[in-house]
Write a protein that holds these residues in place. Structure first.
Motif, PDB file in Angstrom:
ATOM      1  N   UNK A 104       0.843  -1.208   0.000  1.00 15.02           N
ATOM      2  CA  UNK A 104       0.000   0.000   0.000  1.00 15.02           C
ATOM      3  C   UNK A 104       0.872   1.249   0.000  1.00 15.02           C
ATOM      4  N   UNK A 105       1.973   1.231   0.752  1.00 15.10           N
ATOM      5  CA  UNK A 105       2.904   2.375   0.771  1.00 15.10           C
ATOM      6  C   UNK A 105       3.456   2.665  -0.623  1.00 15.10           C
ATOM      7  N   UNK A 106       3.497   1.614  -1.451  1.00 18.00           N
ATOM      8  CA  UNK A 106       4.010   1.788  -2.822  1.00 18.00           C
ATOM      9  C   UNK A 106       2.876   2.031  -3.812  1.00 18.00           C
ATOM     10  N   UNK A 107       1.651   2.181  -3.296  1.00 20.08           N
ATOM     11  CA  UNK A 107       0.511   2.486  -4.164  1.00 20.08           C
ATOM     12  C   UNK A 107      -0.093   1.256  -4.825  1.00 20.08           C
ATOM     13  N   UNK A 108       0.202   0.064  -4.286  1.00 21.39           N
ATOM     14  CA  UNK A 108      -0.336  -1.171  -4.873  1.00 21.39           C
ATOM     15  C   UNK A 108      -1.336  -1.787  -3.894  1.00 21.39           C
ATOM     16  N   UNK A 109      -2.608  -1.853  -4.294  1.00 27.01           N
ATOM     17  CA  UNK A 109      -3.643  -2.454  -3.435  1.00 27.01           C
ATOM     18  C   UNK A 109      -4.108  -3.749  -4.092  1.00 27.01           C
ATOM     19  N   UNK A 110      -3.854  -4.871  -3.411  1.00 27.42           N
ATOM     20  CA  UNK A 110      -4.227  -6.170  -3.967  1.00 27.42           C
ATOM     21  C   UNK A 110      -5.246  -6.843  -3.073  1.00 27.42           C
ATOM     22  N   UNK A 111      -6.116  -7.692  -3.643  1.00 26.12           N
ATOM     23  CA  UNK A 111      -6.948  -8.524  -2.779  1.00 26.12           C
ATOM     24  C   UNK A 111      -6.038  -9.400  -1.918  1.00 26.12           C
ATOM     25  N   UNK A 112      -6.284  -9.372  -0.619  1.00 21.55           N
ATOM     26  CA  UNK A 112      -5.392 -10.022   0.346  1.00 21.55           C
ATOM     27  C   UNK A 112      -6.224 -10.974   1.192  1.00 21.55           C
ATOM     28  N   UNK A 113      -5.828 -12.240   1.241  1.00 21.25           N
ATOM     29  CA  UNK A 113      -6.645 -13.250   1.916  1.00 21.25           C
ATOM     30  C   UNK A 113      -5.769 -14.081   2.852  1.00 21.25           C
ATOM     31  N   UNK A 114      -6.198 -14.197   4.113  1.00 20.59           N
ATOM     32  CA  UNK A 114      -5.528 -15.127   5.026  1.00 20.59           C
ATOM     33  C   UNK A 114      -6.059 -16.517   4.711  1.00 20.59           C
ATOM     34  N   UNK A 115      -5.185 -17.402   4.233  1.00 15.53           N
ATOM     35  CA  UNK A 115      -5.654 -18.777   3.986  1.00 15.53           C
ATOM     36  C   UNK A 115      -4.504 -19.772   3.982  1.00 15.53           C
ATOM     37  N   UNK A 116      -4.906 -21.016   4.229  1.00 18.01           N
ATOM     38  CA  UNK A 116      -3.971 -22.134   4.293  1.00 18.01           C
ATOM     39  C   UNK A 116      -3.781 -22.713   2.893  1.00 18.01           C
ATOM     40  N   UNK A 117      -2.529 -22.866   2.471  1.00 22.60           N
ATOM     41  CA  UNK A 117      -2.249 -23.454   1.158  1.00 22.60           C
ATOM     42  C   UNK A 117      -2.805 -24.861   1.005  1.00 22.60           C
ATOM     43  N   UNK A 118      -3.104 -25.498   2.118  1.00 27.71           N
ATOM     44  CA  UNK A 118      -3.628 -26.868   2.057  1.00 27.71           C
ATOM     45  C   UNK A 118      -5.145 -26.903   1.871  1.00 27.71           C
ATOM     46  N   UNK A 119      -5.805 -25.738   2.037  1.00 28.98           N
ATOM     47  CA  UNK A 119      -7.280 -25.660   1.892  1.00 28.98           C
ATOM     48  C   UNK A 119      -7.603 -24.302   1.282  1.00 28.98           C
ATOM     49  N   UNK A 120      -7.557 -24.215  -0.031  1.00 29.87           N
ATOM     50  CA  UNK A 120      -7.689 -22.905  -0.684  1.00 29.87           C
ATOM     51  C   UNK A 120      -9.158 -22.526  -0.876  1.00 29.87           C
ATOM     52  N   UNK A 121      -9.526 -21.308  -0.477  1.00 26.99           N
ATOM     53  CA  UNK A 121     -10.934 -20.899  -0.589  1.00 26.99           C
ATOM     54  C   UNK A 121     -11.256 -20.296  -1.963  1.00 26.99           C
ATOM     55  N   UNK A 122     -10.875 -21.010  -3.030  1.00 25.71           N
ATOM     56  CA  UNK A 122     -11.126 -20.525  -4.394  1.00 25.71           C
ATOM     57  C   UNK A 122     -11.734 -21.657  -5.204  1.00 25.71           C
ATOM     58  N   UNK A 123     -12.531 -21.272  -6.207  1.00 26.18           N
ATOM     59  CA  UNK A 123     -13.210 -22.298  -7.012  1.00 26.18           C
ATOM     60  C   UNK A 123     -12.226 -22.987  -7.974  1.00 26.18           C
ATOM     61  N   UNK A 124     -12.637 -24.127  -8.458  1.00 26.15           N
ATOM     62  CA  UNK A 124     -11.826 -24.899  -9.415  1.00 26.15           C
ATOM     63  C   UNK A 124     -11.547 -24.037 -10.654  1.00 26.15           C
ATOM     64  N   UNK A 125     -10.350 -24.142 -11.186  1.00 29.89           N
ATOM     65  CA  UNK A 125     -10.019 -23.522 -12.467  1.00 29.89           C
ATOM     66  C   UNK A 125     -10.069 -22.005 -12.475  1.00 29.89           C
ATOM     67  N   UNK A 126      -9.821 -21.364 -11.340  1.00 30.16           N
ATOM     68  CA  UNK A 126      -9.967 -19.900 -11.222  1.00 30.16           C
ATOM     69  C   UNK A 126      -8.752 -19.136 -11.778  1.00 30.16           C
TER      70      UNK A 126
END
Ligand code: SAM
Length: 243
Positions: A104-126
């Protein structure tokens, strides 16, 4: 609940995740400085190489797992532009918050998600591309994590795993001496924490070598896997193409 490794120690699987969290809670404030010091700046070249291999285009969809303080996410965001997306994720709030604030200090705002790589909260083929830099080593169920990474990729999408690996024989003695003598002292001196950097050295020795990780990626659904050894195998970049 089974047993697993935390560095050279055998621990309960649940305990590993807690202890890994403890390591990154402790090192988060000094993480970037320590990375530069202990790799003599080389981690920047390893990541730049990874970004070059990623060869992203405007508009692409990217997931950075175990993204920590955001080096890869930032570089990827510049490549995909406003029409693309880079989701910056990590299981550890302290690491992710440090990274998010820095971006953010560098002017970059990204969607940021706390999540475990072993259980990803994203749909198939995203996603077109998934990356995990120096993160897979810390995960308890690596096969499960790789299967999740395959699941969220589009067919033909690529997984980039940047990780410490098996160093070439002639470098072994010097590398061991550096890892077990210099690293913990540097950790104590800069971050007030020798144990976390002892864990780093030990966890590298326990991580699958180049060929083993390649076989694991194939078993997880990556039809083709290339291995790029960097700095004599201190680090390897595995590139898997999702079938
Ligand atoms: N990718 C960043 C980089 O290359 O600088 C950070 C790497 S740091 C050595 C390892 C990261 O893995 C930490 O931020 C830690 O919280 C994260 N991590 C550990 N276990 C994880 C898990 N199960 N799922 C997601 N992230 C995890």
């Amino acid at each position: 609940m089974g047993e697993t490794h935390f560095g050279f120690q055998t621990v309960d699987e649940r305990e590993k995740a807690q202890r890994v969290r403890g390591v990154f809670d402790s090192v988060a404030p000094k993480y970037d400085l320590m990375n530069d010091l202990m790799s003599l700046g080389l981690h920047r070249a390893w990541k730049a190489y990874t970004v070059a291999v990623a060869n992203l285009r405007e508009g692409q969809q990217v997931l950075d797992i175990a993204g920590g303080t955001g080096d890869l996410a930032r570089a990827f965001a510049r490549k995909v532009g406003r029409s693309g997306t880079v989701v910056h994720t990590d299981i550890n709030l302290a690491m992710l918050t440090t990274g998010r604030d820095r971006l953010l200090d560098e002017g970059i705002a990204l969607p940021t998600v706390v999540c475990d790589g072993e259980r990803l909260p994203f749909r198939d083929g995203r996603f077109d591309l998934v990356s995990v830099a120096f993160g897979l080593r810390n995960m308890t169920h690596k096969e499960q994590a790789l299967a999740e990474m395959a699941r969220v990729l589009k067919p033909g999408g690529r997984l980039l795993v940047l990780e410490f690996s098996k160093v070439a024989k002639p470098l072994e003695a010097a590398y061991d001496w550096y890892s077990f003598n210099v690293l913990p002292r540097l950790g104590q001196w800069v971050a007030g924490d020798a144990d976390s950097y002892r864990y780093l050295a030990e966890s590298i020795r326990m991580h699958p070598d180049q060929e083993t990780l390649k076989a694991m990626m194939k078993a997880a659904g990556f039809g083709h896997v290339d291995v790029h050894n960097l700095t004599g195998g201190i680090v390897a970049l595995h590139v898997g193409v999702r079938c």
